[in-house]
Design a protein around this motif. Structure first.
Motif, PDB file in Angstrom:
ATOM      1  N   GLY A  58       0.780  -1.226   0.000  1.00 24.98           N
ATOM      2  CA  GLY A  58       0.000   0.000   0.000  1.00 24.98           C
ATOM      3  C   GLY A  58       0.815   1.280   0.000  1.00 24.98           C
ATOM      4  N   ALA A  59       2.140   1.171   0.047  1.00 29.72           N
ATOM      5  CA  ALA A  59       2.983   2.366   0.069  1.00 29.72           C
ATOM      6  C   ALA A  59       3.033   3.020  -1.307  1.00 29.72           C
ATOM      7  CB  ALA A  59       4.393   2.012   0.526  1.00 29.72           C
ATOM      8  N   GLN A  60       3.172   4.338  -1.324  1.00 35.56           N
ATOM      9  CA  GLN A  60       3.275   5.096  -2.561  1.00 35.56           C
ATOM     10  C   GLN A  60       4.729   5.450  -2.854  1.00 35.56           C
ATOM     11  OE1 GLN A  60       0.663   8.341  -1.313  1.00 35.56           O
ATOM     12  NE2 GLN A  60      -0.828   7.722  -2.871  1.00 35.56           N
ATOM     13  N   VAL A  61       5.011   5.661  -4.149  1.00 33.86           N
ATOM     14  CA  VAL A  61       6.303   6.187  -4.576  1.00 33.86           C
ATOM     15  C   VAL A  61       6.189   7.709  -4.561  1.00 33.86           C
ATOM     16  CG1 VAL A  61       7.916   6.402  -6.492  1.00 33.86           C
ATOM     17  CG2 VAL A  61       6.883   4.178  -5.968  1.00 33.86           C
ATOM     18  N   LYS A  62       6.951   8.358  -3.709  1.00 34.69           N
ATOM     19  CA  LYS A  62       6.784   9.794  -3.505  1.00 34.69           C
ATOM     20  C   LYS A  62       8.025  10.567  -3.929  1.00 34.69           C
ATOM     21  CE  LYS A  62       3.227   9.444   0.052  1.00 34.69           C
ATOM     22  NZ  LYS A  62       2.796   9.809   1.418  1.00 34.69           N
ATOM     23  N   VAL A  63       8.436  10.347  -5.174  1.00 37.20           N
ATOM     24  CA  VAL A  63       9.452  11.187  -5.808  1.00 37.20           C
ATOM     25  C   VAL A  63       8.871  11.670  -7.139  1.00 37.20           C
ATOM     26  CG1 VAL A  63      11.310   9.880  -4.715  1.00 37.20           C
ATOM     27  CG2 VAL A  63      10.612   9.315  -7.039  1.00 37.20           C
ATOM     28  N   PRO A  64       9.338  12.792  -7.672  1.00 31.47           N
ATOM     29  CA  PRO A  64       8.860  13.248  -8.982  1.00 31.47           C
ATOM     30  C   PRO A  64       9.234  12.257 -10.075  1.00 31.47           C
ATOM     31  CG  PRO A  64       9.946  15.023  -7.797  1.00 31.47           C
ATOM     32  CD  PRO A  64      10.246  13.776  -7.041  1.00 31.47           C
ATOM     33  N   VAL A  65       8.285  11.941 -10.959  1.00 30.51           N
ATOM     34  CA  VAL A  65       8.479  10.882 -11.957  1.00 30.51           C
ATOM     35  C   VAL A  65       7.995  11.336 -13.327  1.00 30.51           C
ATOM     36  CG1 VAL A  65       7.842   8.539 -12.654  1.00 30.51           C
ATOM     37  CG2 VAL A  65       8.231   9.045 -10.234  1.00 30.51           C
ATOM     38  N   LYS A  66       8.766  10.998 -14.346  1.00 32.48           N
ATOM     39  CA  LYS A  66       8.303  10.995 -15.730  1.00 32.48           C
ATOM     40  C   LYS A  66       8.401   9.555 -16.220  1.00 32.48           C
ATOM     41  CE  LYS A  66       9.872  15.711 -16.845  1.00 32.48           C
ATOM     42  NZ  LYS A  66       8.574  16.355 -17.095  1.00 32.48           N
ATOM     43  N   PHE A  67       7.428   9.125 -17.029  1.00 31.23           N
ATOM     44  CA  PHE A  67       7.376   7.735 -17.483  1.00 31.23           C
ATOM     45  C   PHE A  67       7.270   7.683 -19.002  1.00 31.23           C
ATOM     46  CE2 PHE A  67       4.941   3.737 -18.285  1.00 31.23           C
ATOM     47  CZ  PHE A  67       5.892   2.844 -17.811  1.00 31.23           C
ATOM     48  N   ILE A  68       8.031   6.767 -19.603  1.00 31.35           N
ATOM     49  CA  ILE A  68       8.060   6.598 -21.052  1.00 31.35           C
ATOM     50  C   ILE A  68       7.662   5.166 -21.383  1.00 31.35           C
ATOM     51  CG2 ILE A  68       9.497   6.685 -23.132  1.00 31.35           C
ATOM     52  CD1 ILE A  68      11.365   8.601 -21.603  1.00 31.35           C
ATOM     53  N   VAL A  69       6.725   5.004 -22.327  1.00 26.63           N
ATOM     54  CA  VAL A  69       6.272   3.669 -22.705  1.00 26.63           C
ATOM     55  C   VAL A  69       5.931   3.648 -24.189  1.00 26.63           C
ATOM     56  CG1 VAL A  69       3.812   4.061 -22.202  1.00 26.63           C
ATOM     57  CG2 VAL A  69       4.774   1.748 -21.977  1.00 26.63           C
ATOM     58  N   GLY A  70       6.039   2.473 -24.797  1.00 24.90           N
ATOM     59  CA  GLY A  70       5.679   2.305 -26.203  1.00 24.90           C
ATOM     60  C   GLY A  70       4.476   1.401 -26.353  1.00 24.90           C
ATOM     61  N   ASP A  71       3.686   1.625 -27.407  1.00 24.88           N
ATOM     62  CA  ASP A  71       2.457   0.850 -27.563  1.00 24.88           C
ATOM     63  C   ASP A  71       2.724  -0.611 -27.914  1.00 24.88           C
ATOM     64  OD1 ASP A  71       3.308   1.320 -30.186  1.00 24.88           O
ATOM     65  OD2 ASP A  71       1.261   1.421 -30.967  1.00 24.88           O
ATOM     66  N   LEU A  72       3.937  -0.938 -28.365  1.00 21.01           N
ATOM     67  CA  LEU A  72       4.290  -2.330 -28.638  1.00 21.01           C
ATOM     68  C   LEU A  72       5.113  -2.941 -27.510  1.00 21.01           C
ATOM     69  CD1 LEU A  72       5.211  -2.274 -32.454  1.00 21.01           C
ATOM     70  CD2 LEU A  72       3.020  -2.762 -31.368  1.00 21.01           C
ATOM     71  N   ASP A  73       5.268  -2.215 -26.427  1.00 25.71           N
ATOM     72  CA  ASP A  73       6.072  -2.707 -25.320  1.00 25.71           C
ATOM     73  C   ASP A  73       5.427  -3.945 -24.711  1.00 25.71           C
ATOM     74  OD1 ASP A  73       7.354  -2.881 -22.617  1.00 25.71           O
ATOM     75  OD2 ASP A  73       8.319  -1.057 -23.350  1.00 25.71           O
ATOM     76  N   LEU A  74       6.251  -4.934 -24.435  1.00 27.12           N
ATOM     77  CA  LEU A  74       5.778  -6.196 -23.861  1.00 27.12           C
ATOM     78  C   LEU A  74       5.016  -5.966 -22.564  1.00 27.12           C
ATOM     79  CD1 LEU A  74       5.814  -9.333 -23.648  1.00 27.12           C
ATOM     80  CD2 LEU A  74       8.060  -9.115 -22.553  1.00 27.12           C
ATOM     81  N   THR A  75       5.578  -5.161 -21.667  1.00 33.35           N
ATOM     82  CA  THR A  75       4.938  -4.980 -20.366  1.00 33.35           C
ATOM     83  C   THR A  75       3.655  -4.170 -20.467  1.00 33.35           C
ATOM     84  OG1 THR A  75       6.384  -3.071 -19.981  1.00 33.35           O
ATOM     85  CG2 THR A  75       7.077  -5.190 -19.084  1.00 33.35           C
ATOM     86  N   TYR A  76       3.602  -3.224 -21.397  1.00 31.51           N
ATOM     87  CA  TYR A  76       2.400  -2.412 -21.559  1.00 31.51           C
ATOM     88  C   TYR A  76       1.214  -3.264 -21.988  1.00 31.51           C
ATOM     89  CZ  TYR A  76      -0.753   1.079 -23.626  1.00 31.51           C
ATOM     90  OH  TYR A  76      -1.837   1.838 -23.958  1.00 31.51           O
ATOM     91  N   ASN A  77       1.491  -4.363 -22.670  1.00 30.21           N
ATOM     92  CA  ASN A  77       0.444  -5.233 -23.189  1.00 30.21           C
ATOM     93  C   ASN A  77       0.262  -6.499 -22.348  1.00 30.21           C
ATOM     94  OD1 ASN A  77      -0.449  -4.032 -25.948  1.00 30.21           O
ATOM     95  ND2 ASN A  77       1.775  -3.816 -25.914  1.00 30.21           N
ATOM     96  N   SER A  78       0.742  -6.489 -21.129  1.00 30.62           N
ATOM     97  CA  SER A  78       0.640  -7.656 -20.258  1.00 30.62           C
ATOM     98  C   SER A  78       0.065  -7.280 -18.897  1.00 30.62           C
ATOM     99  CB  SER A  78       2.032  -8.278 -20.053  1.00 30.62           C
ATOM    100  OG  SER A  78       2.601  -8.689 -21.273  1.00 30.62           O
ATOM    101  N   MET A  79      -0.606  -8.211 -18.276  1.00 32.32           N
ATOM    102  CA  MET A  79      -0.975  -8.158 -16.856  1.00 32.32           C
ATOM    103  C   MET A  79      -1.739  -6.909 -16.453  1.00 32.32           C
ATOM    104  SD  MET A  79       2.588  -9.700 -15.311  1.00 32.32           S
ATOM    105  CE  MET A  79       3.625  -8.675 -16.366  1.00 32.32           C
ATOM    106  N   GLY A  80      -2.586  -6.410 -17.318  1.00 30.73           N
ATOM    107  CA  GLY A  80      -3.414  -5.278 -16.969  1.00 30.73           C
ATOM    108  C   GLY A  80      -2.684  -3.956 -16.883  1.00 30.73           C
ATOM    109  N   ALA A  81      -1.466  -3.886 -17.428  1.00 30.99           N
ATOM    110  CA  ALA A  81      -0.669  -2.667 -17.318  1.00 30.99           C
ATOM    111  C   ALA A  81      -1.327  -1.492 -18.027  1.00 30.99           C
ATOM    112  CB  ALA A  81       0.729  -2.909 -17.884  1.00 30.99           C
ATOM    113  N   ARG A  82      -1.935  -1.745 -19.182  1.00 29.35           N
ATOM    114  CA  ARG A  82      -2.554  -0.662 -19.935  1.00 29.35           C
ATOM    115  C   ARG A  82      -3.643   0.024 -19.100  1.00 29.35           C
ATOM    116  NH1 ARG A  82      -3.652  -0.071 -25.795  1.00 29.35           N
ATOM    117  NH2 ARG A  82      -2.643  -2.102 -26.034  1.00 29.35           N
ATOM    118  N   ASP A  83      -4.532  -0.769 -18.503  1.00 31.43           N
ATOM    119  CA  ASP A  83      -5.592  -0.189 -17.678  1.00 31.43           C
ATOM    120  C   ASP A  83      -5.022   0.506 -16.451  1.00 31.43           C
ATOM    121  OD1 ASP A  83      -7.569  -0.970 -19.394  1.00 31.43           O
ATOM    122  OD2 ASP A  83      -8.192  -2.719 -18.220  1.00 31.43           O
ATOM    123  N   TYR A  84      -3.997  -0.084 -15.863  1.00 28.29           N
ATOM    124  CA  TYR A  84      -3.372   0.509 -14.685  1.00 28.29           C
ATOM    125  C   TYR A  84      -2.820   1.891 -15.015  1.00 28.29           C
ATOM    126  CZ  TYR A  84       0.002   1.106 -10.865  1.00 28.29           C
ATOM    127  OH  TYR A  84       0.727   1.595  -9.804  1.00 28.29           O
TER     128      TYR A  84
END
Length: 357
Positions: free
Chosen positions: A251-277
């Motif tokens: 339940g802990a949060q990540v509390k540092v400033p973040v920028k995130f980069i992802v691709g639409d063909l990325d394996l993780t983006y298309n697995s395990m509900g990552a897109r909805d998350y």
């Protein structure tokens, strides 16, 4: 690359190989699997020339880093690896500098999330690629859940038995295994059935992605032929142990400033509900200081250069979308070809980090 300096640093009972260049605020680059410090070679040169000190280690079990007991997967938990990196940060930062910028990709992104979760006092800001934060689910161990969802041919499940997948990799050949991983760009889970692997023949020619040279593949191959793949595979083998050890962070949060980069063909983006998350608010709930998501989409043309593993990407120009998730403003930016060229050359916009605390 001859400008990049190399040294060995004793940290956390291992000898860590570190590539570095430049002076100024420190940026720690964390590689993934099957990668090395070399993944960040372009970014090191670029950022060093723009007033930063770029530091990229070979992680525990990888490359020229030595001393980790590769025969024991229990020594490859996120706690071990974050311990290595905290010791490295304490060793390499300039006097008066107690925090660093962090950039991670693939498994390096997972380690970066863990570093920010366990020791946010060490991180000014994070730029992470490919793998979003994964909050601990108290009801399911990760390997058990992945096996139930995808079956025994799913690549992470295939990696669990020590020595088994290494034996298959040896038959396929180190260079071919590496190239298959670097070339994988299907928006679907990766399966590696026994005796079938990536579905290619050992007699097929090795066709490199446009962003990787023959010399690049030869460098990776030389290092993995020396060390084997076991060190990197042990990170996957410690996933259930990570779950057992990280109960206090449920339940802990990540509390540092973040920028995130992802691709639409990325394996993780298309697995395990990552897109909805990512798209439906879970991500911003768990990472409340998430500032922007940079979204790479594949351009439909012959011989496109999509390759998130070493920074070479081809994207299509779209209007920027501004979405609001859980009361937080997150910019999802679809980058154009000029932005792609900047990323490929090593340009990273660290942005305004704030204090991170």
């Amino acid at each position: 690359m001859e400008k990049i300096q190399h040294k060995m640093v004793a940290v956390n009972d291992i000898n860590m190989h570190v590539a570095e260049l430049g002076t100024g605020p420190t940026i720690l680059f964390i590689h993934g699997f099957p990668e090395l410090w070399y993944t960040w070679r372009h970014q090191i040169l670029y950022l060093a020339s723009h007033g930063y000190r770029a530091v990229a280690p070979d992680l525990r079990g990888y490359g020229d880093t030595t001393g980790a007991p590769v025969s024991d997967p229990t020594k490859f938990t996120t706690l071990h690896v974050v311990g290595d990196l905290v010791a490295l940060i304490n060793t390499v930062v300039a006097p008066g500098e107690d925090k660093v910028f962090v950039v991670g990709h693939d498994w390096g992104a997972m380690i970066a999330w863990a570093l920010c979760l366990y020791r946010p006092d060490k991180v000014k800001a994070l730029v992470n690629m490919s793998v979003p934060f994964s909050p601990r689910n108290p009801k399911f161990k990760p390997i058990d859940g992945l096996r139930a969802l995808y079956g025994n041919d799913y690549y992470i499940i295939r990696f669990q038995e020590p020595g088994e997948i290494e034996g298959e990799f040896a038959v396929w050949g180190t260079d071919r295994v590496l190239n298959n991983f670097f070339n994988y760009r299907k928006p679907a889970p990766l399966f590696l059935p026994k005796g079938v692997g990536f579905g290619t023949s050992p007699d097929d020619p090795i066709i490199l992605p446009s962003w990787m040279s023959k010399e690049d593949l030869e460098y990776y191959t030389s290092k993995y032929e020396k060390t084997g793949f076991t060190g990197g595979l042990n990170y996957y083998r410690a996933l259930n142990l990570n779950w057992e050890l990280t109960g206090p962070w449920t339940g802990a949060q990540v509390k540092v400033p973040v920028k995130f980069i992802v691709g639409d063909l990325d394996l993780t983006y298309n697995s395990m509900g990552a897109r909805d998350y990512i798209e439906k608010g879970g991500f911003t709930k768990d990472v409340p200081l998430l500032d922007e998501i940079y979204w790479f989409t594949r351009k439909r043309r012959e011989n496109d250069g999509y390759g998130c593993r070493s920074g070479g990407v081809t994207v299509e120009d779209k209007e920027d979308d501004i979405v609001r998730r859980g009361g937080s403003r997150v910019e999802i930016t679809h980058l154009d070809d000029d932005d792609s060229a900047n990323l490929d050359s090593g340009e990273v916009d660290i942005g305004n980090s704030g204090d991170g605390g």
